[in-house]
Design a protein around this motif. Structure first.
Motif, mmCIF file in Angstrom:
data_model
loop_
_atom_site.group_PDB
_atom_site.id
_atom_site.type_symbol
_atom_site.label_atom_id
_atom_site.label_comp_id
_atom_site.label_asym_id
_atom_site.label_seq_id
_atom_site.Cartn_x
_atom_site.Cartn_y
_atom_site.Cartn_z
ATOM 1 N N TYR A 1 -14.289 -32.285 -7.768
ATOM 2 C CA TYR A 1 -12.915 -31.905 -7.827
ATOM 3 C C TYR A 1 -11.810 -32.827 -8.569
ATOM 4 O O TYR A 1 -11.243 -32.216 -9.404
ATOM 5 N N TYR A 2 -11.662 -33.790 -7.868
ATOM 6 C CA TYR A 2 -10.527 -34.665 -8.545
ATOM 7 C C TYR A 2 -10.978 -35.447 -9.764
ATOM 8 O O TYR A 2 -10.190 -35.418 -10.624
ATOM 9 N N ASN A 3 -12.342 -35.749 -10.044
ATOM 10 C CA ASN A 3 -12.856 -36.371 -11.352
ATOM 11 C C ASN A 3 -12.642 -35.125 -12.499
ATOM 12 O O ASN A 3 -12.334 -35.659 -13.398
ATOM 13 N N PHE A 4 -12.903 -34.023 -12.275
ATOM 14 C CA PHE A 4 -13.060 -32.810 -13.237
ATOM 15 C C PHE A 4 -12.118 -31.882 -12.958
ATOM 16 O O PHE A 4 -11.254 -31.446 -13.983
ATOM 17 N N GLU A 5 -12.274 -31.163 -11.859
ATOM 18 C CA GLU A 5 -11.662 -29.768 -11.916
ATOM 19 C C GLU A 5 -10.212 -29.803 -11.652
ATOM 20 O O GLU A 5 -9.323 -29.091 -12.375
ATOM 21 N N ALA A 6 -9.702 -30.939 -10.970
ATOM 22 C CA ALA A 6 -8.051 -30.854 -10.700
ATOM 23 C C ALA A 6 -7.462 -31.456 -12.184
ATOM 24 O O ALA A 6 -6.251 -31.354 -12.239
ATOM 25 N N LEU A 7 -8.282 -31.669 -13.093
ATOM 26 C CA LEU A 7 -7.786 -32.293 -14.238
ATOM 27 C C LEU A 7 -8.096 -31.378 -15.359
ATOM 28 O O LEU A 7 -8.119 -31.528 -16.601
ATOM 29 N N ASN A 8 -8.214 -29.958 -14.832
ATOM 30 C CA ASN A 8 -8.388 -29.021 -15.943
ATOM 31 C C ASN A 8 -9.775 -28.932 -16.557
ATOM 32 O O ASN A 8 -9.964 -28.551 -17.838
ATOM 33 N N LEU A 9 -10.931 -29.552 -15.693
ATOM 34 C CA LEU A 9 -12.127 -29.275 -16.389
ATOM 35 C C LEU A 9 -12.966 -28.702 -15.470
ATOM 36 O O LEU A 9 -13.578 -29.286 -14.599
ATOM 37 N N PRO A 10 -12.894 -27.276 -15.310
ATOM 38 C CA PRO A 10 -13.744 -26.453 -14.565
ATOM 39 C C PRO A 10 -15.029 -26.735 -14.721
ATOM 40 O O PRO A 10 -15.750 -27.211 -15.768
ATOM 41 N N LEU B 1 -24.104 -38.550 -7.631
ATOM 42 C CA LEU B 1 -24.617 -38.802 -6.589
ATOM 43 C C LEU B 1 -25.306 -37.734 -5.917
ATOM 44 O O LEU B 1 -26.396 -37.708 -4.968
ATOM 45 N N THR B 2 -24.553 -36.904 -5.609
ATOM 46 C CA THR B 2 -24.988 -35.185 -5.244
ATOM 47 C C THR B 2 -24.318 -34.476 -6.109
ATOM 48 O O THR B 2 -23.542 -34.674 -7.060
ATOM 49 N N ASP B 3 -24.446 -32.968 -6.038
ATOM 50 C CA ASP B 3 -23.976 -32.052 -6.646
ATOM 51 C C ASP B 3 -22.398 -32.233 -6.808
ATOM 52 O O ASP B 3 -21.603 -31.806 -7.790
ATOM 53 N N ASP B 4 -21.624 -32.745 -5.712
ATOM 54 C CA ASP B 4 -20.377 -32.832 -5.484
ATOM 55 C C ASP B 4 -19.675 -34.131 -5.722
ATOM 56 O O ASP B 4 -18.446 -34.093 -5.886
ATOM 57 N N LEU B 5 -20.471 -35.329 -5.602
ATOM 58 C CA LEU B 5 -20.156 -36.429 -5.448
ATOM 59 C C LEU B 5 -20.532 -37.329 -6.803
ATOM 60 O O LEU B 5 -21.757 -37.116 -7.170
ATOM 61 N N LEU B 6 -19.660 -38.189 -7.602
ATOM 62 C CA LEU B 6 -20.144 -38.912 -8.560
ATOM 63 C C LEU B 6 -19.362 -40.235 -8.632
ATOM 64 O O LEU B 6 -18.494 -40.440 -8.047
ATOM 65 N N MET B 7 -19.995 -41.089 -9.530
ATOM 66 C CA MET B 7 -18.995 -42.358 -9.850
ATOM 67 C C MET B 7 -18.121 -41.843 -11.032
ATOM 68 O O MET B 7 -18.422 -41.429 -11.765
ATOM 69 N N ARG B 8 -16.823 -42.294 -10.251
ATOM 70 C CA ARG B 8 -15.845 -41.704 -11.179
ATOM 71 C C ARG B 8 -16.032 -42.086 -12.590
ATOM 72 O O ARG B 8 -16.239 -43.218 -12.846
ATOM 73 N N THR B 9 -15.743 -41.178 -13.712
ATOM 74 C CA THR B 9 -15.917 -41.386 -15.223
ATOM 75 C C THR B 9 -14.449 -42.028 -15.667
ATOM 76 O O THR B 9 -14.542 -42.490 -17.048
ATOM 77 N N GLN B 10 -13.498 -41.902 -14.890
ATOM 78 C CA GLN B 10 -12.184 -42.316 -15.541
ATOM 79 C C GLN B 10 -11.073 -42.531 -14.241
ATOM 80 O O GLN B 10 -11.609 -42.114 -13.201
ATOM 81 N N THR B 11 -10.339 -42.958 -14.514
ATOM 82 C CA THR B 11 -9.467 -43.358 -13.305
ATOM 83 C C THR B 11 -8.099 -42.243 -13.263
ATOM 84 O O THR B 11 -7.406 -42.177 -12.481
ATOM 85 N N SER B 12 -8.300 -41.298 -14.353
ATOM 86 C CA SER B 12 -7.498 -39.950 -14.143
ATOM 87 C C SER B 12 -7.503 -39.128 -12.844
ATOM 88 O O SER B 12 -6.314 -38.708 -12.648
ATOM 89 N N PRO B 13 -8.545 -39.170 -11.936
ATOM 90 C CA PRO B 13 -8.463 -38.458 -10.895
ATOM 91 C C PRO B 13 -7.420 -39.115 -9.930
ATOM 92 O O PRO B 13 -6.928 -38.251 -8.978
ATOM 93 N N VAL B 14 -7.101 -40.288 -9.966
ATOM 94 C CA VAL B 14 -5.737 -40.982 -9.323
ATOM 95 C C VAL B 14 -4.420 -40.077 -9.534
ATOM 96 O O VAL B 14 -3.891 -40.019 -8.746
ATOM 97 N N GLN B 15 -4.552 -39.589 -10.698
ATOM 98 C CA GLN B 15 -3.248 -38.622 -10.891
ATOM 99 C C GLN B 15 -3.020 -37.420 -9.920
ATOM 100 O O GLN B 15 -2.171 -37.342 -9.246
ATOM 101 N N ALA B 16 -4.164 -36.661 -9.898
ATOM 102 C CA ALA B 16 -4.151 -35.707 -8.921
ATOM 103 C C ALA B 16 -3.946 -36.150 -7.520
ATOM 104 O O ALA B 16 -3.310 -35.474 -6.749
ATOM 105 N N ARG B 17 -4.650 -37.256 -7.176
ATOM 106 C CA ARG B 17 -4.663 -37.708 -5.841
ATOM 107 C C ARG B 17 -3.188 -38.053 -5.535
ATOM 108 O O ARG B 17 -2.588 -37.785 -4.486
ATOM 109 N N THR B 18 -2.568 -38.722 -6.498
ATOM 110 C CA THR B 18 -1.151 -39.363 -6.447
ATOM 111 C C THR B 18 -0.183 -38.047 -5.943
ATOM 112 O O THR B 18 0.583 -38.017 -5.066
ATOM 113 N N MET B 19 -0.390 -37.026 -6.928
ATOM 114 C CA MET B 19 0.569 -35.958 -6.884
ATOM 115 C C MET B 19 0.541 -35.197 -5.606
ATOM 116 O O MET B 19 1.497 -34.870 -4.950
#
Ligand code: DAH
Length: 344
Positions: free
Chosen positions: A138-147, A161-179
């Motif tokens: 969700y944070y790595n992709f979906e919340a960044l408009n990457l459905p 790591l699982t269907d839903d967990l991954l090693m983050r590919t970018q620091t952009s997910p922190v945008q969504a988390r911070t907001m």
């Protein structure tokens, strides 16, 4: 008996005088003075002596014992002294030898670059944010408009790591988390340095793990000109006061419009050289105005708020700044490479 005692004394003293080490000395002590030793053996015959003879022989026996004991003690002291001398000689410190230099560590060049970038943005009123390296889809992709199944996901090959967990590919997910954490408050003004992971080949310019610094500003009436001014200020502090920047149209799912930002080549100053492939420009980061859908998903009304974001690769900046032509130098921990970045 007297003769036997004298003979024993003679033999013992002679043997003792030739003794070579502490081990032999201990053996001789047992042999002559032990419970089953030669002296005891002779004195055992005292029972058959007359009352006059007994004290005389007894005294001679004592004298023989004292003489042997005295020599044993002397030898014992001698060996102990030798041992001490040998130990002192072995442990001797030659204070006239030159000292062994202590190798001093230094801050890793990548950390130096991160600290430098942090300092520049802190100077402009930003704070530092952090996020997890193991991230949700969700944070790595979906919340960044990457459905899910969006083709733009192909831009970043990922370690799942699982269907839903991954090693983050970018620091952009922190945008969504911070907001999300700011719950609609403004201004949001953060940068986020951190490690990111991609299923990339390892070569001179790619690594399965590297570092990015993300930036995000959200507020009222934030415009593209704010983005441009901010990045110009940053690049001039980072690469020199004469640096120019150029924005080229690009695409990122989480920004609209999106731009790629180039700086004038720090090697040739823009006239063209091998480093900038004779263009005079070097690409250093991706950026854009935060996509309305990204704002909305994280709880900011895009009618009321706007923002800009940017993301840069720390290794790439460090390579350009220091003229390093292979990313792997940063990870090999070769002291000859790292020492060149040590500040005295
Ligand atoms: N996350 C992008 C990447 O890894 C870089 C990036 C581009 C970050 C544009 C941004 C941005 O915040 O606005 O390629």
């Amino acid at each position: 008996m007297k003769e036997r005692l004298e003979a024993l004394k003679h033999e013992a003293l002679e043997q003792l005088s030739k003794v070579a080490d502490a081990g032999q000395l201990a053996e001789l002590r047992v042999k002559y003075l032990g419970k089953k030793g030669a002296l005891t053996e002779i004195l055992r015959g005292m029972g058959s002596l007359s009352a006059e003879e007994r004290p005389v022989i007894g005294q001679i026996g004592n004298e023989v014992r004292s003489a042997i004991e005295a020599l044993i003690e002397e030898k014992q002291a001698h060996f102990e002294r030798l041992e001490t001398e040998a130990r002192l000689a072995a442990e001797k410190v030659d204070v006239t030898l030159p000292g062994r230099p202590l190798r001093q560590g230094a801050v890793h060049p990548l950390n130096q670059v991160i600290q430098q970038i942090e300092d520049i943005f802190i100077g402009m009123g930003y704070s530092i944010a952090e996020g997890p390296e193991v991230e949700t889809d969700y944070y790595n992709f979906e919340a960044l408009n990457l459905p899910k199944n969006h083709p733009a996901r192909d831009m970043q090959d990922s370690f799942y790591l699982t269907d839903d967990l991954l090693m983050r590919t970018q620091t952009s997910p922190v945008q969504a988390r911070t907001m999300e954490a700011m719950k609609g408050e403004v201004p949001v003004k953060i940068i986020c340095p951190g490690r990111v992971f991609r299923r990339d080949d390892d070569d001179a310019t790619h690594s399965f793990q590297f570092h990015q610094i993300e930036g995000l500003v959200v507020g009222k009436k934030i415009r593209m000109s704010d983005l441009k001014g901010t990045l110009l200020e940053f690049t001039r502090k980072m690469f020199g006061a004469n640096t120019q920047i150029r924005l080229r149209p690009s695409f990122f799912p989480f920004t609209e419009p999106s731009v790629e930002v180039d700086v004038t080549c720090m090697k040739c100053g823009g006239s063209g050289c091998r480093v900038c492939k004779h263009t005079g420009w070097l690409e250093i980061l991706g950026s854009g105005m935060v996509h309305p859908r990204v704002l909305e998903m994280s709880g900011y009304d895009p009618e009321e708020y706007s923002g800009f974001a940017f993301g840069m690769g720390v290794e790439r900046i460090a390579m350009l700044k220091y003229g390093v032509d292979d990313i792997r130098y940063f990870y090999n921990n070769d002291g000859r490479f790292l020492q060149q970045f040590a500040r005295v």
